[in-house]
Motif scaffolding. Structure first.
Motif, PDB file in Angstrom:
ATOM      1  N   LYS A  79     -10.253   0.851   5.963  1.00  0.00           N
ATOM      2  CA  LYS A  79      -9.956   2.013   5.120  1.00  0.00           C
ATOM      3  C   LYS A  79      -9.090   1.710   3.905  1.00  0.00           C
ATOM      4  O   LYS A  79      -8.668   2.637   3.204  1.00  0.00           O
ATOM      5  CB  LYS A  79      -9.298   3.138   5.949  1.00  0.00           C
ATOM      6  N   HIS A  80      -8.813   0.440   3.638  1.00  0.00           N
ATOM      7  CA  HIS A  80      -8.009   0.098   2.468  1.00  0.00           C
ATOM      8  C   HIS A  80      -8.691  -1.020   1.684  1.00  0.00           C
ATOM      9  O   HIS A  80      -8.973  -2.076   2.250  1.00  0.00           O
ATOM     10  CB  HIS A  80      -6.598  -0.330   2.880  1.00  0.00           C
ATOM     11  N   ASN A 111      -5.861  -7.049  -4.928  1.00  0.00           N
ATOM     12  CA  ASN A 111      -6.568  -5.768  -4.976  1.00  0.00           C
ATOM     13  C   ASN A 111      -7.996  -5.917  -5.479  1.00  0.00           C
ATOM     14  O   ASN A 111      -8.800  -5.002  -5.350  1.00  0.00           O
ATOM     15  CB  ASN A 111      -5.816  -4.774  -5.862  1.00  0.00           C
ATOM     16  N   LEU A 128       0.814  -1.215   0.000  1.00  0.00           N
ATOM     17  CA  LEU A 128       0.000   0.000   0.000  1.00  0.00           C
ATOM     18  C   LEU A 128       0.849   1.267   0.000  1.00  0.00           C
ATOM     19  O   LEU A 128       0.311   2.371  -0.031  1.00  0.00           O
ATOM     20  CB  LEU A 128      -0.937  -0.005   1.212  1.00  0.00           C
TER      21      LEU A 128
END
Length: 234
Positions: free
Chosen positions: A94-95, A114, A72
């Motif tokens: 939050k990711h 992802n 990240l």
């Protein structure tokens, strides 16, 4: 220490990918890394009685934090906050990244993507863990026959076990999905339940001399990248 994994250009050609990182815990001392754990993880680490289980747990969560921070592209001081769904599947606040973690007697495996929900399971081969009763409660009749007729029944058992566990962990259904309701025999590969059906292309499997590992990715056919051994230092 800097995060040990940087985003690589190898992903740019692949829309759907899963990265796996595998390590043997014997290769790493804890002294330089234990500070990576947060307070909750450190408390759980201290609660283990068995030294091997203790080290496996610590290095699994250290690997998780260092690799995801690196991917990240976060600053070393940026904290990561993890949570769990109601079924116990972990996620990162939050990711938008999917990941899963597994460890067993000196082997640690992390997978992340992802775009694809993924699950991983690794199991050390243990003769004392392999029993007729466990075979009956975890495998279908067809699988039991295949295992009993295999050249190495213990390795065959664990190969099928980790495949089921990786699928269950990807689905996030936890203990609500009994292992003996899934089947890894190819004519209904790897499950008898239509709502959990995946193709062999969505699996990546490894049968090593002393452990078995499987990765499951839900969705379009993924490109699997596997790094072994992992690097925790940079």
């Amino acid at each position: 220490m800097k995060p040990c994994f940087d985003q690589s250009s190898k992903y740019s050609q692949h829309r759907n990918w899963v990265q796996a990182i595998i390590l043997r815990t014997d290769d790493y001392p804890l002294e330089e890394l234990i500070g990576v754990l947060d307070k909750n993880e450190h408390a759980r680490y201290q609660a283990f009685v068995n030294p091997l289980h203790k080290k496996d747990f610590a290095l699994a969560h250290i690997l998780k934090r260092r690799v995801l921070s690196g991917y990240l592209q976060l600053e070393e001081s940026t904290p990561l906050h993890f949570g769990k769904t109601s079924m116990g599947k972990p996620y990162l606040h939050k990711h938008p990244i999917h990941f899963n973690l597994s460890h067993s007697r000196g082997i640690v495996a992390l997978v992340f993507s992802n775009s694809l929900i993924c699950g991983v399971d690794v199991e050390a081969h243990r003769k004392q863990h392999f029993s007729t009763n466990l075979l009956k409660v975890s495998m279908t009749a067809a699988e039991q026959q295949a295992i009993q007729g295999a050249k190495n029944p213990i390795a065959e058992f664990y190969d099928r076990w980790v495949t089921k566990e990786a699928l269950i962990k990807a689905q996030g259904v936890g203990l609500r999905q009994p292992l003996d309701t899934l089947c890894t025999i190819k004519q209904h590969y790897p499950t008898m339940r239509e709502d959990l059906l995946i193709s062999q292309e969505q699996l990546w499997q490894l049968s090593a001399p002393d452990y078995s590992l499987a990765i499951c990715a839900l969705g379009p056919k993924p490109e699997f990248f596997v790094e072994y051994p992992a690097v925790l230092y940079s």
